[in-house]
Design a protein around this motif. Sequence first.
Motif, PDB file in Angstrom:
ATOM      1  N   GLN A  82       0.798  -1.225   0.000  1.00 40.60           N
ATOM      2  CA  GLN A  82       0.000   0.000   0.000  1.00 40.60           C
ATOM      3  C   GLN A  82       0.835   1.281   0.000  1.00 40.60           C
ATOM      4  O   GLN A  82       0.325   2.363  -0.321  1.00 40.60           O
ATOM      5  CB  GLN A  82      -0.936   0.020   1.201  1.00 40.60           C
ATOM      6  N   ASP A  83       2.104   1.198   0.340  1.00 36.35           N
ATOM      7  CA  ASP A  83       2.949   2.390   0.398  1.00 36.35           C
ATOM      8  C   ASP A  83       3.751   2.625  -0.885  1.00 36.35           C
ATOM      9  O   ASP A  83       4.627   3.500  -0.919  1.00 36.35           O
ATOM     10  CB  ASP A  83       3.917   2.297   1.578  1.00 36.35           C
ATOM     11  N   THR A  84       3.473   1.871  -1.916  1.00 31.44           N
ATOM     12  CA  THR A  84       4.197   2.049  -3.182  1.00 31.44           C
ATOM     13  C   THR A  84       3.411   2.934  -4.148  1.00 31.44           C
ATOM     14  O   THR A  84       2.175   3.031  -4.083  1.00 31.44           O
ATOM     15  CB  THR A  84       4.453   0.694  -3.870  1.00 31.44           C
ATOM     16  N   ASP A  85       4.134   3.578  -5.050  1.00 34.04           N
ATOM     17  CA  ASP A  85       3.480   4.356  -6.103  1.00 34.04           C
ATOM     18  C   ASP A  85       2.624   3.457  -6.990  1.00 34.04           C
ATOM     19  O   ASP A  85       1.568   3.875  -7.478  1.00 34.04           O
ATOM     20  CB  ASP A  85       4.531   5.060  -6.960  1.00 34.04           C
ATOM     21  N   ALA A  86       3.070   2.226  -7.195  1.00 34.16           N
ATOM     22  CA  ALA A  86       2.324   1.290  -8.029  1.00 34.16           C
ATOM     23  C   ALA A  86       0.936   1.012  -7.454  1.00 34.16           C
ATOM     24  O   ALA A  86      -0.048   0.903  -8.198  1.00 34.16           O
ATOM     25  CB  ALA A  86       3.104  -0.016  -8.185  1.00 34.16           C
ATOM     26  N   PHE A  87       0.847   0.908  -6.123  1.00 30.53           N
ATOM     27  CA  PHE A  87      -0.449   0.692  -5.467  1.00 30.53           C
ATOM     28  C   PHE A  87      -1.378   1.867  -5.737  1.00 30.53           C
ATOM     29  O   PHE A  87      -2.563   1.678  -6.069  1.00 30.53           O
ATOM     30  CB  PHE A  87      -0.240   0.503  -3.965  1.00 30.53           C
ATOM     31  N   ARG A  88      -0.855   3.075  -5.592  1.00 32.42           N
ATOM     32  CA  ARG A  88      -1.675   4.262  -5.818  1.00 32.42           C
ATOM     33  C   ARG A  88      -2.123   4.348  -7.274  1.00 32.42           C
ATOM     34  O   ARG A  88      -3.219   4.834  -7.563  1.00 32.42           O
ATOM     35  CB  ARG A  88      -0.903   5.508  -5.394  1.00 32.42           C
TER      36      ARG A  88
END
Length: 254
Positions: A197-203
């Motif tokens: 959840q803390d990755t740019d990919a998740f966002r």
Amino acid sequence: MDVDLSRLSSAERLLWGYGVTDSSHIDLDAIANDNGAEVKYRPLGGCEARLVARGENAIISVNSASNDGRQRFSLAHELAHWICDRKTGSFLCAKEDIGPQNAIARSVEADANSYASQLILPTYLVEPWMKDRKVNLDVASLLAKDFNASLTAAAIKLVKQATVPAFVVCHNQTRLAWHQRSPACSPEFYVTSELHQDTDAFRMAFGGVMGMSKSKRESASRWISGRDVFRLEVNSQSIKLPDATVLTIITLFK
């Protein structure tokens, strides 16, 4: 140009035979025509490309509704069938059959994808191009532009040729769709199945974020599992693809 011909794949030998010493020389339509295959671009329902053979001639149809990178890989894929598999009949190739990410497991379609990747991004040209360049999506974008390839194909080639530990991974909202590791990457490491959840990919996967993120240093445990992974960090860079999946290149360092 000094090339060890014994190291070339069959696709590379074909290009070398046509005098290809620069990415701008790779004319797939001309190669197809010279091998008796006429190329037509037209709307295709239910498939990305079609090969219909008759004797020593063939027609390769490519879906005109697809983007340029997809069309080029589809043509290379069908050209691979025509050159390598012409005695086995005609081919109707769906979207899921064609793609550089589908060149791992051995099958007729996977072999065609591998051949197509070498036609578009031949190793004997990519290796010198990569010299002293980093392994990230910015460089993959340059590679894609210089070789008229898709970003996905370029990212996979970049990682496969990398001399540093690296992965190219593709996630959707629920799982890891596929991945490729560099030869320098330890088999002890495994890509996590879900996005952290803390990755740019998740966002990107769960939000409306588009475009390419900046290269980012973060904990390796957000991306991979394995022995002592908590001691490692990675550089990661992601982009949301048109099919809503997220493509990421990660490189490891201590």
